[in-house]
Scaffold this motif. Structure first.
Motif, PDB file in Angstrom:
ATOM      1  N   GLN A  20       4.278  20.110   0.976  1.00 43.00           N
ATOM      2  CA  GLN A  20       5.635  19.746   0.583  1.00 43.00           C
ATOM      3  C   GLN A  20       5.634  18.882  -0.674  1.00 43.00           C
ATOM      4  OE1 GLN A  20       7.453  17.889   3.999  1.00 43.00           O
ATOM      5  NE2 GLN A  20       8.038  19.849   4.910  1.00 43.00           N
ATOM      6  N   GLU A  21       6.713  19.040  -1.416  1.00 44.19           N
ATOM      7  CA  GLU A  21       6.882  18.221  -2.613  1.00 44.19           C
ATOM      8  C   GLU A  21       7.029  16.750  -2.216  1.00 44.19           C
ATOM      9  OE1 GLU A  21       9.942  17.827  -6.440  1.00 44.19           O
ATOM     10  OE2 GLU A  21      10.212  19.424  -4.926  1.00 44.19           O
ATOM     11  N   GLY A  22       6.284  15.901  -2.883  1.00 42.66           N
ATOM     12  CA  GLY A  22       6.343  14.477  -2.593  1.00 42.66           C
ATOM     13  C   GLY A  22       5.207  13.978  -1.728  1.00 42.66           C
ATOM     14  N   TYR A  23       4.390  14.906  -1.182  1.00 38.95           N
ATOM     15  CA  TYR A  23       3.297  14.490  -0.296  1.00 38.95           C
ATOM     16  C   TYR A  23       2.256  13.657  -1.043  1.00 38.95           C
ATOM     17  CZ  TYR A  23      -1.018  14.823   2.397  1.00 38.95           C
ATOM     18  OH  TYR A  23      -2.183  14.536   3.063  1.00 38.95           O
ATOM     19  N   GLU A  24       1.799  14.178  -2.201  1.00 42.58           N
ATOM     20  CA  GLU A  24       0.759  13.456  -2.941  1.00 42.58           C
ATOM     21  C   GLU A  24       1.270  12.103  -3.429  1.00 42.58           C
ATOM     22  OE1 GLU A  24      -0.826  15.896  -6.010  1.00 42.58           O
ATOM     23  OE2 GLU A  24      -1.618  17.409  -4.616  1.00 42.58           O
ATOM     24  N   GLU A  25       2.542  12.045  -3.834  1.00 40.16           N
ATOM     25  CA  GLU A  25       3.114  10.769  -4.260  1.00 40.16           C
ATOM     26  C   GLU A  25       3.136   9.778  -3.105  1.00 40.16           C
ATOM     27  OE1 GLU A  25       4.245  13.703  -4.849  1.00 40.16           O
ATOM     28  OE2 GLU A  25       4.587  13.912  -7.015  1.00 40.16           O
ATOM     29  N   ALA A  26       3.443  10.280  -1.888  1.00 40.66           N
ATOM     30  CA  ALA A  26       3.476   9.400  -0.716  1.00 40.66           C
ATOM     31  C   ALA A  26       2.091   8.836  -0.424  1.00 40.66           C
ATOM     32  CB  ALA A  26       4.003  10.165   0.499  1.00 40.66           C
ATOM     33  N   VAL A  27       1.059   9.694  -0.545  1.00 42.67           N
ATOM     34  CA  VAL A  27      -0.307   9.225  -0.296  1.00 42.67           C
ATOM     35  C   VAL A  27      -0.718   8.188  -1.337  1.00 42.67           C
ATOM     36  CG1 VAL A  27      -2.731   9.922  -0.186  1.00 42.67           C
ATOM     37  CG2 VAL A  27      -0.972  11.362   0.868  1.00 42.67           C
ATOM     38  N   ARG A  28      -0.414   8.469  -2.620  1.00 42.28           N
ATOM     39  CA  ARG A  28      -0.767   7.516  -3.671  1.00 42.28           C
ATOM     40  C   ARG A  28      -0.048   6.184  -3.473  1.00 42.28           C
ATOM     41  NH1 ARG A  28      -0.919  12.157  -7.219  1.00 42.28           N
ATOM     42  NH2 ARG A  28       1.311  11.881  -7.680  1.00 42.28           N
ATOM     43  N   ALA A  29       1.225   6.239  -3.088  1.00 46.40           N
ATOM     44  CA  ALA A  29       1.984   5.004  -2.877  1.00 46.40           C
ATOM     45  C   ALA A  29       1.390   4.189  -1.736  1.00 46.40           C
ATOM     46  CB  ALA A  29       3.440   5.338  -2.587  1.00 46.40           C
ATOM     47  N   ALA A  30       0.988   4.875  -0.648  1.00 48.60           N
ATOM     48  CA  ALA A  30       0.414   4.161   0.492  1.00 48.60           C
ATOM     49  C   ALA A  30      -0.934   3.556   0.126  1.00 48.60           C
ATOM     50  CB  ALA A  30       0.277   5.104   1.684  1.00 48.60           C
ATOM     51  N   TRP A  31      -1.745   4.323  -0.584  1.00 47.12           N
ATOM     52  CA  TRP A  31      -3.083   3.840  -0.924  1.00 47.12           C
ATOM     53  C   TRP A  31      -3.035   2.753  -2.007  1.00 47.12           C
ATOM     54  CZ3 TRP A  31      -4.466   5.940   3.163  1.00 47.12           C
ATOM     55  CH2 TRP A  31      -5.796   5.962   3.570  1.00 47.12           C
ATOM     56  N   GLY A  32      -1.923   2.714  -2.754  1.00 47.60           N
ATOM     57  CA  GLY A  32      -1.776   1.677  -3.764  1.00 47.60           C
ATOM     58  C   GLY A  32      -1.164   0.411  -3.236  1.00 47.60           C
ATOM     59  N   ALA A  33      -0.763   0.444  -1.959  1.00 46.44           N
ATOM     60  CA  ALA A  33      -0.149  -0.749  -1.363  1.00 46.44           C
ATOM     61  C   ALA A  33      -1.177  -1.869  -1.234  1.00 46.44           C
ATOM     62  CB  ALA A  33       0.433  -0.405   0.010  1.00 46.44           C
ATOM     63  N   GLU A  34      -0.734  -3.100  -1.384  1.00 46.36           N
ATOM     64  CA  GLU A  34      -1.634  -4.256  -1.307  1.00 46.36           C
ATOM     65  C   GLU A  34      -1.987  -4.513   0.157  1.00 46.36           C
ATOM     66  OE1 GLU A  34      -1.909  -8.700  -3.294  1.00 46.36           O
ATOM     67  OE2 GLU A  34       0.056  -7.788  -2.938  1.00 46.36           O
ATOM     68  N   ALA A  35      -3.263  -4.714   0.418  1.00 44.62           N
ATOM     69  CA  ALA A  35      -3.725  -4.992   1.777  1.00 44.62           C
ATOM     70  C   ALA A  35      -4.794  -6.068   1.722  1.00 44.62           C
ATOM     71  CB  ALA A  35      -4.277  -3.725   2.416  1.00 44.62           C
ATOM     72  N   PHE A  36      -4.956  -6.806   2.825  1.00 45.58           N
ATOM     73  CA  PHE A  36      -5.879  -7.935   2.851  1.00 45.58           C
ATOM     74  C   PHE A  36      -6.814  -7.794   4.051  1.00 45.58           C
ATOM     75  CE2 PHE A  36      -1.873  -9.265   0.937  1.00 45.58           C
ATOM     76  CZ  PHE A  36      -2.295  -9.793  -0.264  1.00 45.58           C
ATOM     77  N   GLY A  37      -7.859  -8.602   4.043  1.00 50.05           N
ATOM     78  CA  GLY A  37      -8.811  -8.610   5.132  1.00 50.05           C
ATOM     79  C   GLY A  37     -10.064  -7.827   4.808  1.00 50.05           C
ATOM     80  N   PRO A  45     -12.732  -4.516   4.943  1.00 52.21           N
ATOM     81  CA  PRO A  45     -12.455  -3.121   4.571  1.00 52.21           C
ATOM     82  C   PRO A  45     -11.754  -2.316   5.667  1.00 52.21           C
ATOM     83  CG  PRO A  45     -14.617  -3.756   3.803  1.00 52.21           C
ATOM     84  CD  PRO A  45     -14.131  -4.895   4.638  1.00 52.21           C
ATOM     85  N   PHE A  46     -12.171  -2.499   6.933  1.00 49.04           N
ATOM     86  CA  PHE A  46     -11.552  -1.729   8.017  1.00 49.04           C
ATOM     87  C   PHE A  46     -10.103  -2.148   8.208  1.00 49.04           C
ATOM     88  CE2 PHE A  46     -10.522  -0.902  12.476  1.00 49.04           C
ATOM     89  CZ  PHE A  46     -10.801   0.462  12.531  1.00 49.04           C
ATOM     90  N   SER A  47      -9.834  -3.439   8.105  1.00 48.50           N
ATOM     91  CA  SER A  47      -8.466  -3.926   8.252  1.00 48.50           C
ATOM     92  C   SER A  47      -7.579  -3.393   7.130  1.00 48.50           C
ATOM     93  CB  SER A  47      -8.458  -5.457   8.263  1.00 48.50           C
ATOM     94  OG  SER A  47      -7.139  -5.962   8.329  1.00 48.50           O
ATOM     95  N   ARG A  48      -8.107  -3.373   5.905  1.00 49.26           N
ATOM     96  CA  ARG A  48      -7.325  -2.838   4.777  1.00 49.26           C
ATOM     97  C   ARG A  48      -7.044  -1.352   4.974  1.00 49.26           C
ATOM     98  NH1 ARG A  48     -11.064  -5.965   1.764  1.00 49.26           N
ATOM     99  NH2 ARG A  48     -12.091  -4.085   0.941  1.00 49.26           N
ATOM    100  N   LEU A  49      -8.041  -0.615   5.536  1.00 43.36           N
ATOM    101  CA  LEU A  49      -7.852   0.823   5.779  1.00 43.36           C
ATOM    102  C   LEU A  49      -6.731   1.066   6.789  1.00 43.36           C
ATOM    103  CD1 LEU A  49      -8.683   3.826   5.613  1.00 43.36           C
ATOM    104  CD2 LEU A  49     -10.382   3.352   7.402  1.00 43.36           C
ATOM    105  N   THR A  50      -6.753   0.364   7.928  1.00 40.91           N
ATOM    106  CA  THR A  50      -5.737   0.575   8.955  1.00 40.91           C
ATOM    107  C   THR A  50      -4.352   0.164   8.462  1.00 40.91           C
ATOM    108  OG1 THR A  50      -6.272  -1.600   9.904  1.00 40.91           O
ATOM    109  CG2 THR A  50      -7.367   0.320  10.860  1.00 40.91           C
ATOM    110  N   THR A  51      -4.287  -0.868   7.626  1.00 41.64           N
ATOM    111  CA  THR A  51      -3.004  -1.289   7.066  1.00 41.64           C
ATOM    112  C   THR A  51      -2.420  -0.179   6.206  1.00 41.64           C
ATOM    113  OG1 THR A  51      -3.600  -3.633   7.085  1.00 41.64           O
ATOM    114  CG2 THR A  51      -1.846  -2.957   5.577  1.00 41.64           C
ATOM    115  N   LYS A  52      -3.260   0.421   5.350  1.00 38.90           N
ATOM    116  CA  LYS A  52      -2.776   1.481   4.465  1.00 38.90           C
ATOM    117  C   LYS A  52      -2.405   2.738   5.261  1.00 38.90           C
ATOM    118  CE  LYS A  52      -5.066  -0.164   0.299  1.00 38.90           C
ATOM    119  NZ  LYS A  52      -5.875   0.160  -0.878  1.00 38.90           N
ATOM    120  N   LEU A  53      -3.105   3.003   6.355  1.00 38.93           N
ATOM    121  CA  LEU A  53      -2.750   4.146   7.197  1.00 38.93           C
ATOM    122  C   LEU A  53      -1.378   3.940   7.846  1.00 38.93           C
ATOM    123  CD1 LEU A  53      -6.152   5.022   8.925  1.00 38.93           C
ATOM    124  CD2 LEU A  53      -4.923   6.372   7.213  1.00 38.93           C
ATOM    125  N   ARG A  54      -1.094   2.694   8.261  1.00 42.86           N
ATOM    126  CA  ARG A  54       0.229   2.419   8.830  1.00 42.86           C
ATOM    127  C   ARG A  54       1.320   2.587   7.775  1.00 42.86           C
ATOM    128  NH1 ARG A  54      -2.555  -1.689  11.779  1.00 42.86           N
ATOM    129  NH2 ARG A  54      -2.065  -3.233  10.162  1.00 42.86           N
TER     130      ARG A  54
END
Length: 252
Positions: free
Chosen positions: A179-196, A198-207
């Motif tokens: 679907q249109e917008g899927y790759e943008e959604a993934v990039r936006a999620a992966w570009g979100a700021e996360a702390f902690g 590596p595993f904590s940052r991964l789960t935060t970005k998945l949420r």
């Protein structure tokens, strides 16, 4: 998980023991598919009465399509005569000491799929238990659901009260990737700021990604699941209205 052992079978029934492998209680179940011939159904009535004599110490559930009604109010449309053979079914239930389970949903469980004056409704499907079953599960209930593919209502039998509602788990739909917008959604999620770590940052970005994908689904998938649910609800409401107003011409 259930373990099912077939004990006996005939042209109009299958009796089996069902045991919960997690330590639950065993229930003996007879699934019925009564013949359309009143003469042939006598074999079923004799069988149920015989089973009552050997199932006294077992919780025994008897359910299915008996192809028979209990009383005059169990039919609407078609032949209105009450024939002598129609007494066989209620007499069998009495002799077998079976108790009808508390029921909700549709009363008329069979419809001939015709409209107007030729529409016929019957209560042909039933759910019974013996004294042992009712004693073990006093809240046992049979729900006669709206007809979907068959001309008979599905029967949902609940022995214990329903467990508290649990929200459905998130599921990834493969169609999102196209679907249109899927790759943008993934990039936006992966570009979100996360702390902690590596595993904590991964789960935060998945949420965060789960939220983006849920919004993508609502925006691009036209709420297909919701529309299907609404259509099914309308179909069920129409059947309930017909069940409660069998004389209404518009309902038929």
């Amino acid at each position: 998980m259930l373990e099912v052992t077939i004990l006996s079978s005939g042209g109009q029934w299958v009796t089996c023991d069902t045991t919960n492998k997690d330590g639950g209680q065993s229930v003996r179940v007879t699934f019925v598919y009564g013949s359309t011939s009143s003469a042939e159904r006598r074999e079923l009535w004799y069988y149920l009465q015989y089973q009552n004599s050997i199932n006294g110490s077992h919780p025994w559930l008897v359910t299915g399509d008996f192809n028979a009604i209990m009383r005059v109010t169990d039919r609407q449309g078609g032949d209105s005569n009450w024939y002598r053979y129609m007494e066989d079914f209620p007499n069998c239930v009495h002799q077998s000491e079976l108790i009808q389970l508390a029921a909700d949903g549709l009363h008329f469980s069979w419809h001939n799929r015709q409209q107007g004056p030729t529409s016929i409704l019957r209560k042909l499907d039933w759910a019974f238990g013996n004294h042992q079953l009712i004693s073990n599960w006093p809240q046992a209930k049979a729900t006669f659901q709206a007809r979907i593919d068959s001309d008979h209502s599905p029967i949902l039998i609940t022995l214990s009260p329903r467990a508290p509602y649990q929200r459905a788990r998130f599921k990834f739909l493969n169609l999102w990737a196209d679907q249109e917008g899927y790759e943008e959604a993934v990039r936006a999620a992966w570009g979100a700021e996360a702390f902690g770590n590596p595993f904590s940052r991964l789960t935060t970005k998945l949420r965060v990604l789960k939220g983006h994908l849920s919004n993508l689904h609502k925006r691009n998938s036209s709420h297909i699941s919701s529309r299907v649910a609404q259509a099914e609800k309308k179909w069920q409401e129409a059947q309930v209205f017909l069940d409660q107003n069998p004389h209404d011409h518009e309902a038929r």
